[in-house]
Every structure is written in C-alpha cells, then in structure tokens.
Design a protein around this motif. Structure first.
Motif, short mmCIF file in Angstrom:
data_model
loop_
_atom_site.label_atom_id
_atom_site.label_comp_id
_atom_site.label_asym_id
_atom_site.label_seq_id
_atom_site.Cartn_x
_atom_site.Cartn_y
_atom_site.Cartn_z
N THR A 143 0.82 -1.21 0.00
CA THR A 143 0.00 0.00 0.00
C THR A 143 0.86 1.26 0.00
O THR A 143 0.35 2.37 0.13
CB THR A 143 -0.93 0.02 1.23
OG1 THR A 143 -0.16 -0.21 2.41
CG2 THR A 143 -2.01 -1.05 1.12
N SER A 144 2.16 1.10 -0.14
CA SER A 144 3.06 2.25 -0.18
C SER A 144 2.79 3.06 -1.45
O SER A 144 2.40 2.51 -2.47
CB SER A 144 4.51 1.76 -0.17
OG SER A 144 5.39 2.84 -0.44
N THR A 145 3.00 4.36 -1.37
CA THR A 145 2.78 5.21 -2.55
C THR A 145 4.12 5.69 -3.12
O THR A 145 4.17 6.61 -3.93
CB THR A 145 1.92 6.43 -2.19
OG1 THR A 145 2.53 7.11 -1.09
CG2 THR A 145 0.51 6.01 -1.82
N TYR A 146 5.22 5.07 -2.65
CA TYR A 146 6.54 5.49 -3.10
C TYR A 146 6.74 5.26 -4.60
O TYR A 146 6.30 4.27 -5.14
CB TYR A 146 7.62 4.71 -2.33
CG TYR A 146 8.00 5.35 -1.02
CD1 TYR A 146 7.10 6.13 -0.32
CD2 TYR A 146 9.27 5.16 -0.49
CE1 TYR A 146 7.46 6.70 0.89
CE2 TYR A 146 9.64 5.73 0.73
CZ TYR A 146 8.73 6.50 1.41
OH TYR A 146 9.08 7.08 2.59
N THR A 147 7.46 6.19 -5.21
CA THR A 147 7.86 6.00 -6.61
C THR A 147 9.07 5.06 -6.64
O THR A 147 9.66 4.78 -5.60
CB THR A 147 8.30 7.33 -7.25
OG1 THR A 147 9.43 7.82 -6.51
CG2 THR A 147 7.17 8.36 -7.20
N ARG A 196 2.17 -4.25 -5.47
CA ARG A 196 0.94 -3.47 -5.28
C ARG A 196 -0.19 -4.06 -6.09
O ARG A 196 0.02 -4.57 -7.17
CB ARG A 196 1.17 -2.01 -5.71
CG ARG A 196 2.13 -1.33 -4.79
CD ARG A 196 2.38 0.09 -5.24
NE ARG A 196 3.55 0.60 -4.54
CZ ARG A 196 4.14 1.74 -4.82
NH1 ARG A 196 3.67 2.51 -5.79
NH2 ARG A 196 5.18 2.12 -4.13
N GLN A 220 12.02 6.71 -5.06
CA GLN A 220 11.96 6.74 -3.60
C GLN A 220 12.27 5.38 -2.99
O GLN A 220 12.93 5.30 -1.96
CB GLN A 220 10.56 7.21 -3.15
CG GLN A 220 10.33 8.69 -3.40
CD GLN A 220 8.91 9.11 -3.07
OE1 GLN A 220 7.95 8.50 -3.55
NE2 GLN A 220 8.76 10.13 -2.25
N LEU A 260 7.39 -2.56 -6.61
CA LEU A 260 6.23 -1.94 -7.29
C LEU A 260 5.23 -3.02 -7.71
O LEU A 260 4.01 -2.79 -7.66
CB LEU A 260 6.70 -1.15 -8.52
CG LEU A 260 7.46 0.15 -8.21
CD1 LEU A 260 8.02 0.74 -9.50
CD2 LEU A 260 6.57 1.16 -7.51
#
Ligand code: HEC
Length: 96
Positions: free
Chosen positions: A54-58, A95, A61, A92
């Motif tokens: 659920t991380s929104t990191y690019t 997700r 990042q 990534l």
C-alpha cells in the motif's frame, strides 16, 4: 598434471564469466534481503516496517530507501545499480 591445472583454471574463468552475466532477479533479491522485515508479500509489517503493498513510493523513492535506509530500516547494500532497479521494480509489482 600441469594440463589438468590449466583446464581447471579455464573452467573457473568460464564459470565466473557466466556468473557475472546472470540476469539480475529482483524477486530473488527481495526474498533474500527484504523478507525478514517486510515478509514474502511485502506486507508483514515486522519490526514496524512499512507495508509495501500500500506504499505510494515511486521507484526512485524505493531505491533511495534501500540505498540510504529510512528511520528503523537500515540501508541494504546491493551490488549494482541494476540490482537496486530490479528490487524496486519487484516492490512496485507487489501493489494490487
Ligand atoms: C531490518 C528490517 C528491514 C529490512 C531488512 C528491510 N526493510 Fe524496508 N523498512 C523497514 C522499516 C522498519 C520501514 C519503515 C521505516 C519508516 O518508519 O519510515 C521500512 C520501509 C521501507 C520502505 C518505505 C515504504 C513507505 O511507503 O514508507 C520501502 C520502499 C522499503 N522499506 C523497501 C525495502 C526493500 C526493497 C528491502 C530489501 C532490499 C527492505 N526494505 C529491507 C525495515 C526493513
């Protein structure tokens, strides 16, 4: 006997070349370097770790977090830029 050593030497050289060309496997890196805290699916949350699903990191990042660490997460030293890229791509992919 001398020839035997030469053959072994050549085989070792060939073997190490093959080893270097091995494609970088982000999943394998994650499984060996990250699951102790993040779990196989990235969401175990052990040791207060972030849930990666659920991380929104690019991607940038994620790579920076691995290279430099973040609060309770120690930096994880990988061998090459490709490895940082591959493990970030794998994160990534966790997700939904
Ligand atoms: C020793 C335990 C530990 C290991 C090993 C570890 N992490 Fe972490 N990770 C953490 C903790 C704890 C946090 C939460 C840091 C914070 O509070 O900001 C975290 C946070 C993160 C974040 C930030 C996510 C966000 O949204 O804030 C990413 C990305 C991440 N880890 C990726 C990785 C990857 C990829 C690896 C393997 C190369 C890895 N971690 C290995 C403990 C660990």
């Amino acid at each position: 006997m001398k020839q035997y050593y030469i053959i072994v030497f050549i085989l070792l050289v060939l073997f190490s070349c093959g080893e270097n060309k091995k494609p970088v496997d982000g999943k394998q890196l994650f499984l060996t370097r990250c699951i102790t805290c993040h779990g196989t699916d990235g969401n175990a949350g052990l040791a207060g770790s972030a849930k990666l699903g659920t991380s929104t990191y690019t991607k940038e990042q994620i790579m920076n977090t691995v290279k430099n660490g973040q609060k309770a997460m120690p930096k994880v030293d990988l061998e090459s830029e490709e490895e940082y890229q591959a493990v970030a791509d794998y994160v990534l992919s966790l997700r939904k």
